[in-house]
Design a protein around this motif. Structure first.
Motif, PDB file in Angstrom:
ATOM      1  N   LYS A 129       0.869  -1.337  -0.202  1.00  0.00           N
ATOM      2  CA  LYS A 129      -0.105  -0.041   0.085  1.00  0.00           C
ATOM      3  C   LYS A 129       0.785   1.085  -0.072  1.00  0.00           C
ATOM      4  CE  LYS A 129      -0.601   0.216   5.095  1.00  0.00           C
ATOM      5  NZ  LYS A 129      -1.881   0.545   6.231  1.00  0.00           N
ATOM      6  N   ASP A 130       2.003   1.203   0.515  1.00  0.00           N
ATOM      7  CA  ASP A 130       2.958   2.342   0.552  1.00  0.00           C
ATOM      8  C   ASP A 130       4.465   2.052   0.702  1.00  0.00           C
ATOM      9  OD1 ASP A 130       2.993   1.752   3.437  1.00  0.00           O
ATOM     10  OD2 ASP A 130       1.451   3.228   3.829  1.00  0.00           O
ATOM     11  N   LYS A 131       5.262   2.895   0.719  1.00  0.00           N
ATOM     12  CA  LYS A 131       6.652   2.657   1.050  1.00  0.00           C
ATOM     13  C   LYS A 131       6.986   2.111   2.429  1.00  0.00           C
ATOM     14  CE  LYS A 131       9.569   6.078   1.102  1.00  0.00           C
ATOM     15  NZ  LYS A 131      10.651   7.342   0.796  1.00  0.00           N
ATOM     16  N   ALA A 132       6.137   2.388   3.353  1.00  0.00           N
ATOM     17  CA  ALA A 132       6.388   1.772   4.697  1.00  0.00           C
ATOM     18  C   ALA A 132       6.348   0.398   4.707  1.00  0.00           C
ATOM     19  CB  ALA A 132       5.341   2.561   5.878  1.00  0.00           C
ATOM     20  N   GLU A 133       5.116   0.128   4.048  1.00  0.00           N
ATOM     21  CA  GLU A 133       4.608  -1.338   4.085  1.00  0.00           C
ATOM     22  C   GLU A 133       5.874  -2.315   3.341  1.00  0.00           C
ATOM     23  OE1 GLU A 133       1.443  -3.723   1.833  1.00  0.00           O
ATOM     24  OE2 GLU A 133       0.648  -3.012   3.806  1.00  0.00           O
ATOM     25  N   LEU A 134       6.348  -1.770   2.370  1.00  0.00           N
ATOM     26  CA  LEU A 134       7.552  -2.404   1.506  1.00  0.00           C
ATOM     27  C   LEU A 134       8.588  -2.552   2.269  1.00  0.00           C
ATOM     28  CD1 LEU A 134       8.520  -3.571  -0.903  1.00  0.00           C
ATOM     29  CD2 LEU A 134       8.758  -1.216  -2.010  1.00  0.00           C
ATOM     30  N   PHE A 135       8.887  -1.364   3.003  1.00  0.00           N
ATOM     31  CA  PHE A 135       9.932  -1.283   3.893  1.00  0.00           C
ATOM     32  C   PHE A 135      10.009  -2.649   5.186  1.00  0.00           C
ATOM     33  CE2 PHE A 135      12.015  -0.053   8.142  1.00  0.00           C
ATOM     34  CZ  PHE A 135      13.344   0.258   7.958  1.00  0.00           C
ATOM     35  N   PHE A 136       8.849  -2.739   5.686  1.00  0.00           N
ATOM     36  CA  PHE A 136       8.781  -3.757   6.609  1.00  0.00           C
ATOM     37  C   PHE A 136       8.710  -5.052   6.163  1.00  0.00           C
ATOM     38  CE2 PHE A 136       6.666  -0.612   9.473  1.00  0.00           C
ATOM     39  CZ  PHE A 136       7.671  -0.564  10.544  1.00  0.00           C
ATOM     40  N   ALA A 137       8.294  -5.221   4.726  1.00  0.00           N
ATOM     41  CA  ALA A 137       8.329  -6.453   4.114  1.00  0.00           C
ATOM     42  C   ALA A 137       9.915  -6.988   3.913  1.00  0.00           C
ATOM     43  CB  ALA A 137       7.660  -6.497   2.731  1.00  0.00           C
ATOM     44  N   MET A 138      10.709  -6.047   3.429  1.00  0.00           N
ATOM     45  CA  MET A 138      12.081  -6.319   3.340  1.00  0.00           C
ATOM     46  C   MET A 138      12.715  -6.634   4.497  1.00  0.00           C
ATOM     47  SD  MET A 138      14.858  -3.001   2.881  1.00  0.00           S
ATOM     48  CE  MET A 138      14.541  -2.823   4.582  1.00  0.00           C
TER      49      MET A 138
END
Length: 208
Positions: free
Chosen positions: A53-62
């Motif tokens: 949904k956003d960059k933060a969610e991608l950050f946590f997935a990483m």
């Protein structure tokens, strides 16, 4: 056909996580955009929003992509019953953590991103607590193991398990920051196993 589509979606998600790690590491999280990440992954921006949904969610997935297997490996030692002395379990777990950090460039990159390439402001101001949660979990786990060592008469008298856990937590965190920042390019990494042994020796009963 459905199975293939699902597999392709999983592959795209993995490609996005890998691309995000590379872009975050190269540009810093604040200067990284979803457009840059999409381009690095060879997909459209719409594909990014399909998975995150956003960059933060991608950050946590990483982060989770690296943390989940790492925690599984270190917990397998920390919470293992193979050690008669719980202090040996703590020492083995910490040693394994730094061994993986030294041997795996992907793990190292993710920690470098979290420590020195991410400013916890603006859209990331609200995620700092969650970013620090694994460290809090680590503190709770080692406190339990120190208490077990005390119950078995293997922790040096006069040492409170919580105090010992906090000290080990600070030692581990400090060593991690040194390895990833001001001591890069030195031989500190070669000294880590011995430093861990000395740290744990101070908690052991003399002659045990």
């Amino acid at each position: 056909m459905v199975r293939k589509t699902k597999q392709e979606a999983e592959e795209t998600r993995k490609d996005l996580i890998d691309a995000a790690r590379r872009v975050f590491h190269e540009c810093g999280v604040g200067r990284s955009t979803l457009e840059k990440i999409a381009k690095a992954a060879g997909v459209t921006r719409g594909a990014v929003y399909w998975h995150f949904k956003d960059k933060a969610e991608l950050f946590f997935a990483m982060r989770e992509d690296v943390f989940a297997p790492l925690v599984e490996r270190t917990d397998a030692l920390l919470l293992s019953e193979q050690f008669a002395n719980p202090l040996d379990a703590i020492e083995a777990s910490i040693t394994e953590f730094f061994r993986v950090l030294e041997d795996c460039s992907v793990v190292r990159e993710v920690f470098e991103i979290m420590i020195s390439r991410c400013e916890y402001v603006d859209e990331f101001a609200s995620v700092e607590e969650e970013v620090g949660r694994p460290a809090q979990d680590f503190l709770a786990k080692i406190e339990r193991v120190y208490r077990l060592a005390q119950e078995r008469g293997m922790l040096r008298p006069g040492i409170d398990p919580l105090d010992a856990a906090r000290d080990t937590w600070a030692f581990t965190s400090g060593l991690l920051h040194l390895l990833l920042s001001c001591q890069r390019g030195t031989d500190l990494s070669l000294q880590v196993p011995a430093m861990i042994r000395v740290h744990m020796a101070m908690r052991r009963i003399a002659g045990a």
